[in-house]
Design a protein around this motif. Structure first.
Motif, PDB file in Angstrom:
ATOM      1  N   LEU A  95       0.853  -1.251  -0.088  1.00 15.50           N
ATOM      2  CA  LEU A  95       0.128  -0.016   0.000  1.00 15.50           C
ATOM      3  C   LEU A  95       0.848   1.217  -0.008  1.00 15.50           C
ATOM      4  N   THR A  96       2.171   1.131   0.546  1.00  9.80           N
ATOM      5  CA  THR A  96       2.837   2.448   0.595  1.00  9.80           C
ATOM      6  C   THR A  96       4.077   2.361  -0.018  1.00  9.80           C
ATOM      7  N   ALA A  97       4.140   1.564  -1.231  1.00 10.48           N
ATOM      8  CA  ALA A  97       5.262   1.398  -1.984  1.00 10.48           C
ATOM      9  C   ALA A  97       5.695   2.705  -2.752  1.00 10.48           C
ATOM     10  N   TYR A  98       4.755   3.665  -3.062  1.00  9.76           N
ATOM     11  CA  TYR A  98       5.057   4.953  -3.482  1.00  9.76           C
ATOM     12  C   TYR A  98       5.754   5.910  -2.427  1.00  9.76           C
ATOM     13  N   MET A  99       5.787   5.704  -1.279  1.00  7.30           N
ATOM     14  CA  MET A  99       6.279   6.299  -0.366  1.00  7.30           C
ATOM     15  C   MET A  99       7.904   6.121  -0.263  1.00  7.30           C
ATOM     16  N   PHE A 100       8.452   5.079  -0.863  1.00  7.46           N
ATOM     17  CA  PHE A 100       9.828   4.783  -1.297  1.00  7.46           C
ATOM     18  C   PHE A 100      10.269   4.697  -2.686  1.00  7.46           C
ATOM     19  N   ASP A 101       9.387   5.503  -3.467  1.00  8.17           N
ATOM     20  CA  ASP A 101       9.712   5.728  -5.081  1.00  8.17           C
ATOM     21  C   ASP A 101      10.403   7.184  -4.970  1.00  8.17           C
ATOM     22  N   HIS A 102      11.560   7.057  -5.417  1.00  7.59           N
ATOM     23  CA  HIS A 102      12.611   8.039  -5.523  1.00  7.59           C
ATOM     24  C   HIS A 102      12.566   9.073  -6.765  1.00  7.59           C
ATOM     25  N   HIS A 103      11.624   8.658  -7.452  1.00  2.00           N
ATOM     26  CA  HIS A 103      11.133   9.466  -8.688  1.00  2.00           C
ATOM     27  C   HIS A 103      10.162  10.568  -8.197  1.00  2.00           C
ATOM     28  N   LEU A 104       9.364  10.480  -6.937  1.00  2.00           N
ATOM     29  CA  LEU A 104       8.677  11.401  -6.496  1.00  2.00           C
ATOM     30  C   LEU A 104       9.521  12.122  -5.361  1.00  2.00           C
ATOM     31  N   PHE A 107       9.518  15.892  -0.620  1.00  2.00           N
ATOM     32  CA  PHE A 107       8.411  16.852   0.347  1.00  2.00           C
ATOM     33  C   PHE A 107       6.964  16.255  -0.035  1.00  2.00           C
ATOM     34  N   THR A 108       6.915  15.598  -1.325  1.00  4.05           N
ATOM     35  CA  THR A 108       5.516  15.441  -1.839  1.00  4.05           C
ATOM     36  C   THR A 108       5.311  13.995  -1.031  1.00  4.05           C
ATOM     37  N   ARG A 109       5.993  13.117  -0.616  1.00  5.99           N
ATOM     38  CA  ARG A 109       6.043  11.881  -0.004  1.00  5.99           C
ATOM     39  C   ARG A 109       5.920  11.963   1.419  1.00  5.99           C
ATOM     40  N   GLY A 110       6.400  13.212   2.006  1.00  4.30           N
ATOM     41  CA  GLY A 110       6.340  13.805   3.352  1.00  4.30           C
ATOM     42  C   GLY A 110       5.062  14.112   3.615  1.00  4.30           C
ATOM     43  N   LEU A 111       4.562  14.906   2.644  1.00  2.64           N
ATOM     44  CA  LEU A 111       2.930  15.212   2.863  1.00  2.64           C
ATOM     45  C   LEU A 111       2.121  13.987   3.059  1.00  2.64           C
ATOM     46  N   SER A 112       2.297  12.912   2.153  1.00  9.08           N
ATOM     47  CA  SER A 112       1.494  11.857   2.207  1.00  9.08           C
ATOM     48  C   SER A 112       1.561  11.046   3.726  1.00  9.08           C
ATOM     49  N   LEU A 113       2.391  11.566   4.530  1.00  6.64           N
ATOM     50  CA  LEU A 113       2.447  10.886   6.015  1.00  6.64           C
ATOM     51  C   LEU A 113       1.094  11.334   6.622  1.00  6.64           C
ATOM     52  N   PHE A 114       0.177  12.094   5.894  1.00  3.93           N
ATOM     53  CA  PHE A 114      -1.024  12.246   6.763  1.00  3.93           C
ATOM     54  C   PHE A 114      -1.757  11.035   6.895  1.00  3.93           C
ATOM     55  N   HIS A 115      -1.405  10.295   5.911  1.00  4.32           N
ATOM     56  CA  HIS A 115      -2.202   8.776   5.940  1.00  4.32           C
ATOM     57  C   HIS A 115      -1.946   8.352   7.529  1.00  4.32           C
ATOM     58  N   GLY A 116      -0.761   8.459   8.155  1.00  7.79           N
ATOM     59  CA  GLY A 116      -0.389   8.073   9.308  1.00  7.79           C
ATOM     60  C   GLY A 116      -1.163   8.492  10.601  1.00  7.79           C
ATOM     61  N   TRP A 117      -1.213   9.992  10.421  1.00  9.80           N
ATOM     62  CA  TRP A 117      -1.743  10.653  11.698  1.00  9.80           C
ATOM     63  C   TRP A 117      -3.117  11.014  11.448  1.00  9.80           C
ATOM     64  N   LEU A 118      -3.946  10.898  10.256  1.00  8.59           N
ATOM     65  CA  LEU A 118      -5.217  11.150  10.257  1.00  8.59           C
ATOM     66  C   LEU A 118      -6.186  10.217  10.982  1.00  8.59           C
ATOM     67  N   PRO A 119      -6.005   8.899  11.288  1.00  3.19           N
ATOM     68  CA  PRO A 119      -6.743   8.327  12.115  1.00  3.19           C
ATOM     69  C   PRO A 119      -6.830   8.404  13.455  1.00  3.19           C
ATOM     70  N   PHE A 120      -5.384   8.937  13.908  1.00  5.35           N
ATOM     71  CA  PHE A 120      -5.723   9.210  15.389  1.00  5.35           C
ATOM     72  C   PHE A 120      -5.992  10.677  15.560  1.00  5.35           C
ATOM     73  N   LEU A 121      -6.016  11.643  14.546  1.00  2.55           N
ATOM     74  CA  LEU A 121      -6.805  12.957  14.645  1.00  2.55           C
ATOM     75  C   LEU A 121      -8.390  12.803  14.490  1.00  2.55           C
ATOM     76  N   LEU A 122      -8.822  11.754  13.746  1.00  2.00           N
ATOM     77  CA  LEU A 122     -10.241  11.341  13.758  1.00  2.00           C
ATOM     78  C   LEU A 122     -10.645  10.762  15.540  1.00  2.00           C
ATOM     79  N   ILE A 123     -10.065   9.926  15.988  1.00  2.00           N
ATOM     80  CA  ILE A 123     -10.321   9.510  17.035  1.00  2.00           C
ATOM     81  C   ILE A 123     -10.550  10.375  18.191  1.00  2.00           C
ATOM     82  N   TRP A 124      -9.342  11.619  18.046  1.00  2.00           N
ATOM     83  CA  TRP A 124      -9.380  12.535  19.001  1.00  2.00           C
ATOM     84  C   TRP A 124     -10.549  13.585  18.854  1.00  2.00           C
TER      85      TRP A 124
END
Length: 241
Positions: A95-104, A107-124
């Motif tokens: 699911l996260t292979a694109y996070m390790f794609d050096h063609h991207l 900074f763009t891949r860093g923004l995609s880290l929202f997938h990691g914190w969004l569920p915790f934000l929703l619970i809060w």
């Protein structure tokens, strides 16, 4: 008519700092994603949920927040696990292979880290706003609409668009392999079964769990609590007109 301090304090359940942070993040992410992936990237369930979450924060809408929680809590938890496994040098669900794609860009891949914190934000946010039981029905309708749009208007798996970053096989409506569509069953039937499967193993269990965890205060208890609060408020002639 004057408003009591208690009523004024209850109007805003989400800190302004959190709301501003959400808008600021979108102000950065939106132009970057539009330039890199194009507008169809926001048809992914997770990206649509991000937009709705920030909107729900500003509106302090339990329904919008609950919808997003029903739709993406379980899938995003899988994203977190898959990302962690990839960081360790192994492969899990891809699911996260694109996070390790050096063609991207990094900074763009860093923004995609929202997938990691969004569920915790929703619970809060659910702890702040509570859970709206209508979330299952409303998210199911939205998910069905997104799936239909993806099926009829976005590239399927196996195509090679001129822009390699253009999303294909959005929401996995053609199977889990972006290199070619699934061939197990008729594609039309597959889309229906895929949505039904998501409802059965992701949306419904999440709804049932959240409904139990964030159960509403029983009416009798809520009435007693309100009467106690009201009796503790000073009565002013300014309030009575």
């Amino acid at each position: 008519m004057k408003t009591s301090p208690l009523v004024a304090a209850k109007k805003h359940k989400i800190p302004m700092a959190a709301k501003v942070a959400g808008i600021a993040f979108l102000a950065v992410l939106l132009p970057v994603y539009l330039h890199t992936y194009g507008p169809t990237n926001f048809l992914w369930f997770c990206d649509a949920a991000l937009l709705l979450t920030v909107l729900g924060m500003w509106l302090e809408s339990p329904l919008l927040i609950s919808m997003c929680a029903v739709g993406i809590l379980l899938p995003q938890c899988l994203w977190v696990v898959d990302f962690g496994v990839n960081c360790l040098g192994f492969h899990f669900l891809n699911l996260t292979a694109y996070m390790f794609d050096h063609h991207l860009p990094l900074f763009t891949r860093g923004l995609s880290l929202f997938h990691g914190w969004l569920p915790f934000l929703l619970i809060w946010l659910l702890f702040r706003l509570g859970y709206d039981k209508r979330a299952l029905a409303t998210w199911t309708g939205l998910a069905a609409g997104l799936v239909l749009v993806c099926y009829f208007f976005t590239p399927p798996a196996g195509v090679h668009p001129a822009d390699p970053n253009l999303p294909i096989n959005i929401n996995y409506i053609y199977g889990f392999n972006d290199q070619h569509p699934q061939h197990w069953i008729n594609q039309n039937l597959y889309v229906i079964l895929w949505l039904a499967l998501l409802w059965l193993i992701a949306f419904l269990p999440t709804h049932l769990a959240l409904r139990k965890i964030f159960a509403a205060t029983p009416p009798t208890a809520r009435g007693k609590r309100d009467s106690i609060l009201n009796s503790s408020l000073p009565v002013s002639q300014d309030w009575i007109h």
